[in-house]
Motif scaffolding. Sequence first.
Motif, PDB file in Angstrom:
ATOM      1  N   VAL A   1       2.009   4.479  -6.479  1.00  0.00           N
ATOM      2  CA  VAL A   1       1.496   3.215  -7.011  1.00  0.00           C
ATOM      3  C   VAL A   1       1.935   3.053  -8.460  1.00  0.00           C
ATOM      4  O   VAL A   1       2.349   1.971  -8.888  1.00  0.00           O
ATOM      5  CB  VAL A   1      -0.040   3.149  -6.894  1.00  0.00           C
ATOM      6  N   ARG A   2       1.869   4.134  -9.222  1.00  0.00           N
ATOM      7  CA  ARG A   2       2.305   4.065 -10.622  1.00  0.00           C
ATOM      8  C   ARG A   2       3.794   3.769 -10.725  1.00  0.00           C
ATOM      9  O   ARG A   2       4.239   3.073 -11.642  1.00  0.00           O
ATOM     10  CB  ARG A   2       1.952   5.362 -11.344  1.00  0.00           C
TER      11      ARG A   2
ATOM     12  N   VAL B   1      -0.735  11.014   1.160  1.00  0.00           N
ATOM     13  CA  VAL B   1       0.597  11.513   0.850  1.00  0.00           C
ATOM     14  C   VAL B   1       1.617  10.707   1.650  1.00  0.00           C
ATOM     15  O   VAL B   1       1.474  10.551   2.876  1.00  0.00           O
ATOM     16  CB  VAL B   1       0.740  13.011   1.178  1.00  0.00           C
ATOM     17  N   LEU B   2       2.617  10.175   0.956  1.00  0.00           N
ATOM     18  CA  LEU B   2       3.651   9.365   1.612  1.00  0.00           C
ATOM     19  C   LEU B   2       4.868  10.223   1.917  1.00  0.00           C
ATOM     20  O   LEU B   2       5.300  11.023   1.079  1.00  0.00           O
ATOM     21  CB  LEU B   2       4.054   8.198   0.706  1.00  0.00           C
ATOM     22  N   ARG B   3       5.409  10.039   3.090  1.00  0.00           N
ATOM     23  CA  ARG B   3       6.639  10.736   3.483  1.00  0.00           C
ATOM     24  C   ARG B   3       7.600   9.698   4.065  1.00  0.00           C
ATOM     25  O   ARG B   3       7.230   8.970   4.991  1.00  0.00           O
ATOM     26  CB  ARG B   3       6.348  11.830   4.507  1.00  0.00           C
ATOM     27  N   PHE B   4       8.800   9.654   3.520  1.00  0.00           N
ATOM     28  CA  PHE B   4       9.781   8.701   4.037  1.00  0.00           C
ATOM     29  C   PHE B   4      11.188   9.229   3.784  1.00  0.00           C
ATOM     30  O   PHE B   4      11.393  10.129   2.961  1.00  0.00           O
ATOM     31  CB  PHE B   4       9.604   7.313   3.408  1.00  0.00           C
ATOM     32  N   ASP B   5      12.145   8.681   4.509  1.00  0.00           N
ATOM     33  CA  ASP B   5      13.542   9.094   4.399  1.00  0.00           C
ATOM     34  C   ASP B   5      14.345   8.023   3.675  1.00  0.00           C
ATOM     35  O   ASP B   5      14.114   6.828   3.859  1.00  0.00           O
ATOM     36  CB  ASP B   5      14.161   9.329   5.779  1.00  0.00           C
ATOM     37  N   GLU B   6      15.283   8.478   2.870  1.00  0.00           N
ATOM     38  CA  GLU B   6      16.236   7.581   2.227  1.00  0.00           C
ATOM     39  C   GLU B   6      17.607   7.849   2.840  1.00  0.00           C
ATOM     40  O   GLU B   6      18.118   8.965   2.753  1.00  0.00           O
ATOM     41  CB  GLU B   6      16.269   7.824   0.722  1.00  0.00           C
TER      42      GLU B   6
ATOM     43  N   HIS C   1      11.652   2.779   2.359  1.00  0.00           N
ATOM     44  CA  HIS C   1      10.716   2.931   1.247  1.00  0.00           C
ATOM     45  C   HIS C   1       9.412   2.181   1.544  1.00  0.00           C
ATOM     46  O   HIS C   1       9.444   1.054   2.065  1.00  0.00           O
ATOM     47  CB  HIS C   1      11.316   2.366  -0.041  1.00  0.00           C
ATOM     48  N   PRO C   2       8.274   2.756   1.203  1.00  0.00           N
ATOM     49  CA  PRO C   2       6.996   2.084   1.467  1.00  0.00           C
ATOM     50  C   PRO C   2       6.719   0.982   0.442  1.00  0.00           C
ATOM     51  O   PRO C   2       5.908   1.144  -0.474  1.00  0.00           O
ATOM     52  CB  PRO C   2       5.975   3.225   1.359  1.00  0.00           C
TER      53      PRO C   2
ATOM     54  N   PHE D   1       0.444  -3.201  -0.469  1.00  0.00           N
ATOM     55  CA  PHE D   1       0.824  -1.801  -0.251  1.00  0.00           C
ATOM     56  C   PHE D   1      -0.417  -0.929  -0.108  1.00  0.00           C
ATOM     57  O   PHE D   1      -0.497  -0.089   0.804  1.00  0.00           O
ATOM     58  CB  PHE D   1       1.694  -1.318  -1.414  1.00  0.00           C
ATOM     59  N   ARG D   2      -1.379  -1.080  -1.014  1.00  0.00           N
ATOM     60  CA  ARG D   2      -2.595  -0.257  -0.972  1.00  0.00           C
ATOM     61  C   ARG D   2      -3.314  -0.414   0.365  1.00  0.00           C
ATOM     62  O   ARG D   2      -3.802   0.572   0.937  1.00  0.00           O
ATOM     63  CB  ARG D   2      -3.532  -0.658  -2.109  1.00  0.00           C
ATOM     64  N   HIS D   3      -3.367  -1.632   0.868  1.00  0.00           N
ATOM     65  CA  HIS D   3      -4.042  -1.863   2.153  1.00  0.00           C
ATOM     66  C   HIS D   3      -3.269  -1.227   3.301  1.00  0.00           C
ATOM     67  O   HIS D   3      -3.860  -0.566   4.169  1.00  0.00           O
ATOM     68  CB  HIS D   3      -4.197  -3.362   2.397  1.00  0.00           C
TER      69      HIS D   3
END
Length: 255
Positions: free
Chosen positions: A203-204, A238-243, A155-156, A229-231
């Motif tokens: 972010v929300r 667009v965020l892409r990640f695996d769980e 997770h980012p 996180f923002r930096h």
Amino acid sequence: MTDRTAEHYERVAADYDEHWSYDPDYVRRFADAITDSLRLTSSDAIADVGCGTGLYTRRIAETVRPTRPILCVDPVPAMLERLPRQSDLQPLVAGAEDLATGVVPLPDGDRLDAVVMKESIHHVGDRRTTLDGLAGLLSRHGRMLVVMLPRTIDHPLFREAHERFAQLQPETSEIVETLRASGLRTSVSYRTFHTTIDRQRYVRLLEARYLSVLGEFSEDELREGIAQFRHAYRDEPVLRFDEHFAFVKGWVAPG
């Protein structure tokens, strides 16, 4: 569940389902994976322990069409208040520990054919006593599924959140060994769910503390974490990640 964690879920209950509305298909795929892993049937007596608002339980009920209501167990009344009032879902205000030790008995006094614990085992203090007690509630063909993330997740998040998550999350091997000590046969499988989400929406979610680990931080600490996180993700709209989830299954041995 600690008082702090309970307070966290009390705060997020009203908007909890909206956190996942960006991808309704995620909920469907996850609930179907649980149904498939436990091989749920309409005649099963099912309990979802730590069900929250029943976001995944509803989908399971739609698919399985149980002849008996699925028991929706959660210690936070505000979460269960979001549970739809429908005949195939039965709310029960109780923690996993309460159910396991008999402090809160099963409503009908019968045995359970299937117990689901999705991403709730890390909230349990005495995991050995709790899992042993839940195993004792299973019927002769009962099975239990503990769905959990590993200690290291993709997770980012900001650094402190990753560190705190690793401290709070048990090892998969601990849960396997505990279920075996309770007399259940066990197996472990792994499922990966791909997630894509707009950065600003994420972010929300961070601001709303969509993961319980974020409830561990003060307002100032969370604000600083989100700035980190923002930096870190400033060039990724667009965020892409695996769980990656472990599906730890235990079942009653025949005989």
